[in-house]
Design a protein around this motif. Structure first.
Motif: not given
Length: 260
Positions: A75-76, A69-71
């Motif tokens: 759209n998350p 999720p951090f890279t």
């Protein structure tokens, strides 16, 4: 023997080594109960240990297994996992029974989420690790954790001074250690601004995990046991509260378990 690493300053005044702190948290893509043991096994292998003293759920916000999720550039919401953090906790509890973790806890949980967890657990969380500093005092959460005998641990306790000096919006980010009230109190006690901010947490009954790579600053972080802040100075720092988050304020805000 493992190499020296970060340390926590506890509210009792004692210090505790935190070897490989990042790997002591369950990464949010391993939050389905069937993946928890896999993540723990990898953490122990990375640390070269048979067990850890404390293992934390990184966040109530979870993501699909195999993603980052951090890279992730899209759209998350595309990688959200709606697994209930209660199910994640049920995957954590066997780690205690198996002797792989002496204690388990959480990070970035709010008081409502903690209350729900307390009502649905076998092992209660020993720790809740959250962003905490005078600009984000979270007094209600501090009181809740004390009432329920959950140790609250502050990260970004100095206001994340290593971060860029502007928010993503371009608005200038206030520097906590340069706040006039903090500077004035530091001058009064003959201490640095950082030492005042660390003492602020201890005097509130909160443990704190300061971060530094500079030996002199690491030593200075320990030199806070020879004084306490007066009630007036604690109140003055409390008046700085502006519910300002340096970390994660706008990330993943649409997730069903968003905790801010």
């Amino acid at each position: 023997m493992a190499a020296a690493g970060p340390t926590a300053v506890l509210s009792s005044g004692k210090t505790m080594p935190l070897l490989g702190l990042g790997t002591w948290q369950l990464y949010p893509t391993f939050s389905r109960p069937e993946n928890v043991c896999e993540a723990m096994a990898q953490s122990l292998a990375d640390l070269g240990l048979d067990y850890v003293d404390l293992y934390l759920i990184h966040s109530p916000i979870n993501f699909k297994y195999g993603t980052d999720p951090f890279t992730y550039a899209g759209n998350p919401e595309e990688i959200y996992d709606d697994v209930d953090y209660l199910d994640t906790w049920r995957g954590m509890e066997p780690l205690v029974d198996a002797g792989l973790a002496k204690s388990i806890g959480v990070s970035n949980f709010n008081s409502q989420q903690l209350e729900r967890l307390l009502q649905n657990c076998y092992f209660k969380p020993a720790v809740n690790q959250v962003e905490l500093h005078p600009y984000l005092a979270q007094q209600d959460l501090v009181d809740f954790c004390k009432k329920n005998n959950i140790l609250l641990t502050a990260f970004s306790a100095l206001g994340a001074p290593a971060r860029p000096k502007a928010f993503a919006s371009g608005e200038e980010e206030p520097v906590l250690m340069e706040d006039p009230s903090v500077v004035a109190i530091a001058k009064k006690y003959g201490k640095s601004a950082a030492q005042i901010l660390l003492r602020y947490h201890l005097d509130r009954g909160v443990s704190v995990i300061p971060k530094s790579v500079t030996p002199s600053r690491i030593q200075a972080n320990f030199d806070i046991m020879d004084f306490s802040l007066s009630k007036e100075d604690l109140a003055s720092l409390g008046e700085l509260d502006r519910t300002l988050r340096y970390v994660g304020a706008n990330l993943f805000v649409t997730h069903k378990y968003y905790s801010y």
